[in-house]
Write a protein that holds these residues in place. Structure first.
Motif, PDB file in Angstrom:
ATOM      1  N   ASN A  61       0.862  -1.176   0.000  1.00 28.33           N
ATOM      2  CA  ASN A  61       0.000   0.000   0.000  1.00 28.33           C
ATOM      3  C   ASN A  61       0.900   1.228   0.000  1.00 28.33           C
ATOM      4  OD1 ASN A  61       0.839   0.475   2.746  1.00 28.33           O
ATOM      5  ND2 ASN A  61      -0.694  -0.996   3.409  1.00 28.33           N
ATOM      6  N   ASP A  62       0.312   2.392   0.133  1.00 29.60           N
ATOM      7  CA  ASP A  62       1.106   3.624   0.106  1.00 29.60           C
ATOM      8  C   ASP A  62       1.369   4.204   1.499  1.00 29.60           C
ATOM      9  OD1 ASP A  62      -1.404   4.610   0.736  1.00 29.60           O
ATOM     10  OD2 ASP A  62      -1.337   6.224  -0.737  1.00 29.60           O
ATOM     11  N   LEU A  63       1.421   3.346   2.512  1.00 30.69           N
ATOM     12  CA  LEU A  63       1.693   3.831   3.861  1.00 30.69           C
ATOM     13  C   LEU A  63       3.023   4.589   3.910  1.00 30.69           C
ATOM     14  CD1 LEU A  63       0.779   3.977   6.814  1.00 30.69           C
ATOM     15  CD2 LEU A  63       1.994   1.819   7.183  1.00 30.69           C
ATOM     16  N   GLN A  71       2.953   7.970   6.115  1.00 31.22           N
ATOM     17  CA  GLN A  71       1.683   8.673   6.298  1.00 31.22           C
ATOM     18  C   GLN A  71       1.014   8.151   7.570  1.00 31.22           C
ATOM     19  OE1 GLN A  71      -0.522   9.570   2.510  1.00 31.22           O
ATOM     20  NE2 GLN A  71       0.185   7.494   2.058  1.00 31.22           N
ATOM     21  N   ARG A  72      -0.016   8.851   8.013  1.00 33.48           N
ATOM     22  CA  ARG A  72      -0.765   8.378   9.185  1.00 33.48           C
ATOM     23  C   ARG A  72      -1.467   7.058   8.893  1.00 33.48           C
ATOM     24  NH1 ARG A  72      -2.081  12.572  13.278  1.00 33.48           N
ATOM     25  NH2 ARG A  72      -0.901  14.385  12.618  1.00 33.48           N
ATOM     26  N   GLN A  73      -1.967   6.928   7.663  1.00 35.56           N
ATOM     27  CA  GLN A  73      -2.595   5.669   7.253  1.00 35.56           C
ATOM     28  C   GLN A  73      -2.498   5.545   5.742  1.00 35.56           C
ATOM     29  OE1 GLN A  73      -6.577   6.249   8.779  1.00 35.56           O
ATOM     30  NE2 GLN A  73      -7.365   6.576   6.735  1.00 35.56           N
ATOM     31  N   ALA A  74      -2.566   4.313   5.277  1.00 39.59           N
ATOM     32  CA  ALA A  74      -2.503   4.060   3.840  1.00 39.59           C
ATOM     33  C   ALA A  74      -3.782   4.553   3.168  1.00 39.59           C
ATOM     34  CB  ALA A  74      -2.330   2.574   3.586  1.00 39.59           C
ATOM     35  N   THR A  75      -3.639   5.062   1.959  1.00 40.63           N
ATOM     36  CA  THR A  75      -4.808   5.496   1.185  1.00 40.63           C
ATOM     37  C   THR A  75      -5.052   4.591  -0.010  1.00 40.63           C
ATOM     38  OG1 THR A  75      -3.499   7.014  -0.168  1.00 40.63           O
ATOM     39  CG2 THR A  75      -4.459   7.910   1.863  1.00 40.63           C
ATOM     40  N   THR A  76      -4.124   3.663  -0.259  1.00 42.15           N
ATOM     41  CA  THR A  76      -4.297   2.680  -1.327  1.00 42.15           C
ATOM     42  C   THR A  76      -4.071   1.299  -0.743  1.00 42.15           C
ATOM     43  OG1 THR A  76      -1.974   2.684  -1.976  1.00 42.15           O
ATOM     44  CG2 THR A  76      -3.410   4.313  -3.056  1.00 42.15           C
ATOM     45  N   LYS A  77      -4.446   0.289  -1.477  1.00 41.02           N
ATOM     46  CA  LYS A  77      -4.253  -1.096  -1.025  1.00 41.02           C
ATOM     47  C   LYS A  77      -3.970  -1.993  -2.232  1.00 41.02           C
ATOM     48  CE  LYS A  77      -9.282  -1.509  -0.673  1.00 41.02           C
ATOM     49  NZ  LYS A  77      -9.711  -2.542  -1.567  1.00 41.02           N
ATOM     50  N   GLU A  78      -2.836  -1.738  -2.877  1.00 41.61           N
ATOM     51  CA  GLU A  78      -2.504  -2.439  -4.113  1.00 41.61           C
ATOM     52  C   GLU A  78      -2.450  -3.957  -3.960  1.00 41.61           C
ATOM     53  OE1 GLU A  78      -0.785   1.702  -4.622  1.00 41.61           O
ATOM     54  OE2 GLU A  78      -0.801   0.246  -3.008  1.00 41.61           O
TER      55      GLU A  78
END
Length: 109
Positions: A61-63, A71-78
């Motif tokens: 993901n993009d964590l 980041q505070r949390q991932a915004t993607t989940k590849e």
């Protein structure tokens, strides 16, 4: 899979528990599998189909946007998206992303 020759089985187990990994964790101390799959970064995900073809390779993901930029949390989940597509019998929409992390020691660039 852990391809760092220095990784101890106990450390790999602790990391699997921490990350809630539900599958088998392999120690690849001679880095044979990492080399075969062209894995270069830790963490890097490689998903194979039954014919042993790579259908997804890259980040979970993009964590992490950079090795030290979280980041505070991932915004993607590849990775999850790829696994869901495979389970549904569909092609993976994004079969390759750039993994973010540290180079796997001992592997050529």
């Amino acid at each position: 899979m852990h391809s760092d020759p220095e990784t101890k089985a106990t450390d790999a187990y602790k990391q699997a528990v921490l990350n809630e990994v539900k599958s088998t964790v392999l120690l690849d101390k001679d880095q044979a599998l990492a080399k075969k799959l062209n894995a270069r970064i830790t963490p890097e995900c490689v998903v194979l189909n039954p014919a042993a073809e790579v259908v997804y390779q890259g980040r979970m993901n993009d964590l992490y946007l950079a090795p030290t930029k979280r980041q505070r949390q991932a915004t993607t989940k590849e990775l999850s998206d790829a696994l869901e597509a495979i389970a549904a019998g569909k092609p993976v929409a994004t079969p390759r992303t750039e993994a973010v992390g540290c180079k796997i020691g001992g592997l050529a660039p």
